[in-house]
Write an enzyme that holds these catalytic residues in place. Structure first.
Site, mmCIF file in Angstrom:
data_model
loop_
_atom_site.group_PDB
_atom_site.id
_atom_site.type_symbol
_atom_site.label_atom_id
_atom_site.label_comp_id
_atom_site.label_asym_id
_atom_site.label_seq_id
_atom_site.Cartn_x
_atom_site.Cartn_y
_atom_site.Cartn_z
ATOM 1 N N GLU A 279 0.845 -1.315 -0.062
ATOM 2 C CA GLU A 279 -0.071 0.079 0.004
ATOM 3 C C GLU A 279 0.871 1.102 0.033
ATOM 4 O O GLU A 279 0.703 2.244 0.704
ATOM 5 C CB GLU A 279 -0.985 0.045 1.081
ATOM 6 C CG GLU A 279 -1.868 -1.217 1.232
ATOM 7 C CD GLU A 279 -3.370 -1.007 1.904
ATOM 8 O OE1 GLU A 279 -3.181 0.087 2.967
ATOM 9 O OE2 GLU A 279 -4.001 -1.575 2.043
ATOM 10 N N GLU B 84 -5.234 -8.349 -0.658
ATOM 11 C CA GLU B 84 -6.209 -7.930 0.390
ATOM 12 C C GLU B 84 -7.633 -7.882 -0.209
ATOM 13 O O GLU B 84 -7.894 -6.988 -0.906
ATOM 14 C CB GLU B 84 -5.720 -6.636 1.172
ATOM 15 C CG GLU B 84 -4.577 -7.112 1.972
ATOM 16 C CD GLU B 84 -3.950 -5.904 2.713
ATOM 17 O OE1 GLU B 84 -4.816 -4.959 3.305
ATOM 18 O OE2 GLU B 84 -2.870 -5.637 2.794
#
Length: 515
Positions: A196, A319
């Site tokens: 991320e 995810e």
């Protein structure tokens, strides 16, 4: 709460016009046009240093009274093996970009204690490090996905970690691994450079991250038999710029680009919605929001197709899953939520989407494996239970490494409520490695069963046999007092006069082999 006791859903085709009040949904499976292989890693798992996702839930230490092997709980490991976990991602998540691998090797009583600043501000003992993680994946018979630290780490740190894990030489780092108990190299299937990067991994632009990735990847050298597939940290939600930029700039230096998407009932991070006790409006909003995964896969695949039309790069959804408000009375940083029948349908709907994009989507990791977010397993001290999501994963095991088969859905109705609507039936089919054709069906309507006619053009269908997962309540879930309140039951149907129709119960997941 009254739960539906599991029973045997044995259905058969009755005579002609009296069977159905309405024309059934038609599912036609085309076995003559096999598609891509559904990579087993689409069913990957995720274990982050977060709450009791590892400590307590998986790891209890070798001296615990809870039965364990090398510190890992026997009950949890056994359940995960039965689910055929193909891949585990570790150590994060946001935790990965603050994790320094040398803190997690050597004698456990001499490892530094840190603070987990991402998740609850609790002490991180580093009891679970590289060797312990590989003990776990090897016990599971799974592959390892290791996430490197780009945020607070360096090219040198990641390079040395790769050498420590994969070198078969007599280098100082390889010998340090041997000193710590592992002679031969570890098998690292995937290695990600950061996580991320647009957010907790560094608040970067895709262009800046691409420059950093190229620099780091240059120094991640491993001998050919042990070199992992390299993953670039991509985007989330509706932002396709990461897939666009990274597939253009990194296509010769990476094997795939990650993508994250969480299903939230309200669509608002501030107040997400409850895991249990929800109204039907949140049932349909949750399923509608999870079906947005289809749009995300289309848009990101299209962005990557511009620069990689041969589809050499994978799109790795490392995810995904439901994210609700945490359970009352629990640490907000531990992300513990209950897991209901609704979550099982969310999982199955996403599986069906991933199968349809198997030419590009080759690995996903649900968040997370134990005690965190949409978990497979929930533990409390020495107790353990399996969630409805666990059962969805276990029912879909035949689709691992199966060959996708296109199907046609006709007469599919809409399930609608208060202006929102979604398709009533979701379906996917594949020819498994055992040679059988498998069909999975999801009925999103929580009030009405659906009649479905199944056919394979050019072939005569004799019967279907498999299992169904459903319950009386939308928020039915397993508890330590009733750990098997929601579990699969047998499901079968025989053809009559060469035709086969089945009734799919309301709010259910059905997986069958077609005979």
């Amino acid at each position: 709460m009254n739960y539906l006791k599991p029973g045997v859903w044995a259905l058969s085709l009755l005579a002609a016009a009296s069977v159905f009040a309405a024309e059934p949904v038609s599912v036609s499976i085309d076995t003559s046009k096999p598609g891509p292989v559904i990579n087993k890693d689409i069913y990957g798992q995720f274990a982050e240093h977060l709450g009791s996702g590892i400590y307590g839930g998986l790891w209890v230490g070798p001296n615990s009274r809870i039965p364990n092997t090398k510190g890992w709980r026997n009950d949890v490991v056994g359940a995960l093996k039965a689910m055929h976990v193909p891949l585990v991602r570790w150590p994060g998540g946001c935790f990965a970009d603050e994790y320094h691998w040398k803190d997690g090797i050597g004698a456990r009583d001499k490892r530094p204690v840190k603070v987990n600043t991402n998740w609850g501000g609790v002490e991180e003992s580093n009891a679970v490090g590289t060797h312990e993680f590989f003990d776990l994946v090897e016990m599971l018979g799974a592959d390892a996905y290791v996430n490197g630290n780009l945020g607070t780490g360096s090219a040198q740190e990641m390079s040395e970690w790769i050498e420590y894990m994969t070198s078969d030489s007599k280098s100082t780092l390889a010998n340090l691994r041997r000193k710590n108990g592992r002679d031969k190299p570890f098998k690292v299937a995937y290695f990600a450079i950061g996580n991320e990067a647009w957010g907790c991994g560094g608040n970067m632009s895709p262009e800046h991250y691409a420059d950093l990735y190229r620099n780091v990847e240059t120094f991640l050298r491993a001998p050919a038999p042990y070199r992992p597939k390299m993953i670039a940290s991509g985007g989330n939600d509706n932002d396709v710029s990461w897939s666009d930029v990274l597939s253009k700039q990194l296509k010769r230096q990476t094997d795939g680009i990650s993508f994250h998407y969480y299903t939230i009932p309200t669509g608002k991070w501030e107040v997400k919605g409850a895991a249990t006790g929800f109204a039907e409006q949140e049932w349909i909003s949750t399923l509608a929001n999870t079906l947005r995964m289809e749009q995300h896969m289309q848009r990101n695949s299209a962005a990557m197709d511009k620069h990689d039309p041969e589809k050499k790069l994978g799109l790795f959804v490392d995810e995904w899953g439901t994210w609700y408000d945490v359970e009352k009375g629990t640490n907000a940083g531990f992300l513990f939520q209950q897991n209901t029948l609704r979550d099982a349908l969310v999982a199955a709907l996403n599986f069906n989407i991933f199968h349809a994009h198997a030419d590009r989507v080759r690995m996903t990791n649900i968040a997370q494996m134990v005690n965190v977010l949409q978990a497979m397993i929930i533990t409390d001290k020495d107790k353990m239970l399996l969630t409805p999501t666990y059962h969805a994963f276990e029912m879909y095991v035949p689709f691992q490494n199966a060959t996708f088969l296109p199907l046609t859905l006709s007469n599919n109705r809409e399930y609608a409520l208060d202006g929102a609507s979604i398709p009533e039936i979701s379906a996917t089919a594949a020819r498994a490695t055992d040679g059988k054709v498998y069909l999975a069906l999801v009925n999103t309507n929580p009030r009405q069963p659906a009649d479905v006619a199944i056919s394979l053009p050019g072939q005569q269908v004799q019967a279907v046999r498999g299992r169904v997962l459903t319950a009386a309540a939308m928020d039915a879930h397993n508890t330590f007092a009733a750990p098997q309140a929601v579990k699969p039951a047998p499901f079968s149907a025989k053809a009559v006069d060469g035709k086969l129709s089945v009734q799919i119960p309301a709010k259910s997941v059905v997986v069958v082999a077609v005979e």
